[in-house]
Design an enzyme around this catalytic site. Structure first.
Site, mmCIF file in Angstrom:
data_model
loop_
_atom_site.group_PDB
_atom_site.id
_atom_site.type_symbol
_atom_site.label_atom_id
_atom_site.label_comp_id
_atom_site.label_asym_id
_atom_site.label_seq_id
_atom_site.Cartn_x
_atom_site.Cartn_y
_atom_site.Cartn_z
ATOM 1 N N GLY A 368 0.938 -1.338 -0.084
ATOM 2 C CA GLY A 368 -0.030 0.026 -0.004
ATOM 3 C C GLY A 368 0.804 1.069 -0.235
ATOM 4 O O GLY A 368 2.015 1.198 -0.547
ATOM 5 N N SER A 369 0.505 2.277 0.838
ATOM 6 C CA SER A 369 1.292 3.462 0.809
ATOM 7 C C SER A 369 2.591 3.613 1.404
ATOM 8 O O SER A 369 3.287 4.648 1.286
ATOM 9 C CB SER A 369 0.345 4.755 1.314
ATOM 10 N N VAL A 370 2.912 2.400 2.116
ATOM 11 C CA VAL A 370 4.488 2.195 2.436
ATOM 12 C C VAL A 370 5.145 2.430 1.264
ATOM 13 O O VAL A 370 6.231 2.667 1.285
ATOM 14 C CB VAL A 370 4.424 1.016 3.418
#
Length: 644
Positions: A368-370
């Site tokens: 995801g946004s990591v």
């Protein structure tokens, strides 16, 4: 569709009752041999009337058989029955057949008062003259349950249950096409059971299109199907495992025996049956390799090496994850902690059936946004090598000089990094997930490209003046990923590998579901929608495979990298978890996307990360408690005790 959480069998044209004894197969790609059913003794009946079914049920009960499926169909004056009983021990049960609503409700109340739970309900006939069949069992573990019959809207069931978590276990369609009625039965949900329920209201909701969409989700299967008299099919799908399965619809009575025989030859058991039609009955049947779903097993692997009391750290960490995963029905997870880029704690967790992989610390999860942390590090490298400056205006840098909103020309690289570029997903759609929309706007049958998405956005007004406020935006890192490729002549992934990763094992998570058929980590979501890969078709796929509107190959710089928790914890030992530059104290980055949740956190000395294979846990509070209370306190105490 209701999203919260089959069984079928049938028999011969010349026989109304048969006993089946099926042995499990000796080889199977889905189920370990130790987990297959040994011998299943079933009794399946169909096309019998009320007097016959009462006699049959009494005989079966006396012989130690238990009901797994009971269906009533036809007209109230000539109701027919189909059912499946299995020989096994179990709780006491009671049945009723051919009762009008007054009689049925009185029976239901009587046995409910004695601690029994409704486990099956079926009805046929018009609303004013319907007849019912049902099963109630004494199941102490089910404390709460709700059943509603006689409603014209199945969604009224949700209002009746309020906020109580419910697993819908049965649906019955009756009434007429102009006055359709529903019975809906549900039991309390104590473990965040995942399911989808399809209540058809017209023939346009065809089961034959629903099943292919639902089964783009790995391990999902139909567990219940009910047919109305005009052949609409209500269906329930979930992600429990029974090995091989198949559904047969539109079977006439004359076709049933041959189908049963054919499936028996493949070691498949009928587990659910539904009939419809007052003249020539047609049946729907679900066959499965395993008569009952596999149970889940707990596994925790990996090492803890960097603390004075490693055994205690392992015990405490395992307790936290086991409690969370079992309560929230999370199957796969990792947790890692590092110091100066060296892993000192690495644990991989599995709460899953035996036909799924046991997670290893080296397995890669969708981040995801990591993923954005890696993009920020790549931009930092571009800046440090003089390729771009943070004050550069992004659109002119990419060759765009005539946006619909002139303010777009003022957006800088720094604005994108700070989420101040003028994009507000509370006012406009989240740009990272509009690839389907972009392709449809172009009447294009192929996936939209990142360039097409950028030009689509350029034709729209901004949501606010760049630099005036900060609103989280996936689009900023999409633009930055495009910038990296545009200014270096390399792909985003190639640039990462050469200049950022330094040998770390990070990959792109591709969009097509076919790419993930054999993945060890199953990124789980129950939601489906139109595929971003085939935007002009009606084909629905799991959100993680493009149903969310994203093309991950184009959105990789924002939310589509995959890596292990070990890799993430090592990476943030050198790079800022949030923002540009080297490691920063007490900064974290949270990532969420369909089928994944991840977090990377830098403390005073420790860098830690967690990856999950789903974000469909109980609620956001469950996640926050896990990472910002339980894990934060554990790692915080250990961090403060470490030497400088």
């Amino acid at each position: 569709m209701y999203t919260s959480r089959s069984l079928f069998s049938t028999l011969a044209s010349c026989l109304s009752l048969a006993t089946l004894v099926a042995s499990s197969p000796t080889t199977n790609q889905n189920l370990p041999s130790s987990k297959r059913d040994a011998t299943v003794e079933q009794n399946v009946f169909f096309d019998i009337n009320g007097k016959e079914v009462e006699t049959r049920i009494a005989k079966l009960k006396a012989e130690g058989y238990r009901p797994t499926s009971l269906n009533i169909h036809g007209t109230p004056t000539d109701a027919k029955y189909a059912g499946i009983w299995i020989k096994q021990d179990g709780n006491p049960y009671e049945t009723i057949v051919g009762a009008n609503k007054t009689t049925y409700d009185a029976w239901l109340d009587q046995w409910k008062a004695s601690g029994y739970v409704s486990t099956q309900v079926s009805a046929t006939g018009p609303a004013s003259n319907a007849v019912f069949a049902g099963v109630m069992e004494k199941i102490p573990s089910i404390r709460n349950w709700t059943q509603i019959c006689g409603t014209s809207s199945p969604y009224a069931y949700l209002n009746a249950t309020g906020d109580a978590p419910i697993v819908i276990t049965g649906v019955s369609l009756y009434g007429t096409p102009t006055e359709r009625q529903y019975c809906v039965l549900g039991h309390e949900d104590t473990d965040n059971h995942q399911q989808t329920v399809w209540f058809p209201t017209s023939s346009s909701q065809d089961y034959k299109t629903i099943e292919p969409a639902e089964t783009t989700k790995r391990f999902w299967r139909p567990v219940f199907i009910d047919s109305s008299e005009d052949k609409l099919l209500a269906s329930i799908f979930d992600d429990t495992s029974v090995g091989n399965w198949t559904v047969r619809t539109d079977l006439t009575a004359s076709q049933l025996q041959s189908e049963i025989t054919a499936q028996k030859a493949n070691n498949m058991h009928p587990i659910h049956i539904s009939g419809a039609g007052s003249t020539e009955t047609q049946y729907v049947v679900i066959f499965t390799e395993q008569a009952t779903p596999l149970e889940r097993n707990w596994h925790a692997v990996g090492d803890i090496t960097g603390f004075p009391d490693n055994a205690r750290v392992k015990r405490d960490l395992d307790e936290i994850l086991q409690k969370f995963m079992k309560r929230n029905s999370v199957r796969q997870a990792q947790v890692s902690a590092s110091i100066n880029g060296t892993v000192i704690a690495s644990r991989a967790y599995t709460w899953a059936e035996s036909n799924r992989a046991i997670v290893e610390p080296s397995d890669k999860f969708l981040l995801g946004s990591v993923s954005k942390a890696f993009t920020y590090a790549a931009v930092d490298h571009l800046v440090s090598t003089g390729v771009v400056n943070l004050t550069d205006h992004i659109y002119p840098l990419l060759g765009y000089t005539k946006p619909a909103d002139p303010r777009s020309l003022n957006i800088t690289i720094q604005h994108l990094l700070d989420h101040t570029g003028g994009f507000d997903r509370g006012m406009s759609p989240d740009i990272g997930f509009i690839f389907t929309t972009v392709a449809q706007s172009l009447n294009q049958s192929t996936p939209a490209t990142l360039r097409q998405l950028i030009e689509y956005v350029l034709a729209k007004p901004l949501d606010f003046e760049p630099g005036t406020r900060s609103v989280y935006s996936n689009y900023g890192t999409l633009l930055l990923g495009y910038l990296i490729a545009n200014k270096t002549g390399e792909t985003y992934m190639s640039y990462l590998e050469k200049n950022v990763l330094k040998g770390l094992d990070v990959e792109m998570y591709t969009t097509p579901g076919a790419d993930h058929t054999n993945d060890r980590i199953v990124q789980e979501t129950k939601f489906t929608s139109i595929s971003a890969l085939t935007p002009l078709s009606e084909k629905r796929v799991a959100n993680v495979y493009g149903g969310d509107g994203a093309v991950k190959e184009a959105a990789v710089s924002s939310f589509a990298l995959k890596a292990s928790a070990d890799t993430v914890s090592r990476f943030i030992g050198k790079h800022a978890a949030y923002g540009l530059g080297p490691r920063q104290l007490f900064m974290y980055r949270d990532g969420t996307v369909a089928g994944a949740r991840a977090l990377a956190y830098s403390m005073a000395k420790l860098d830690w990360a967690i990856t999950l294979n789903t974000r469909e846990y109980l609620d956001e509070n469950a996640w926050n408690t896990l990472v910002f209370t339980d894990l934060y306190q554990l790692w915080g105490a250990l961090d403060s005790a470490l030497p400088l």
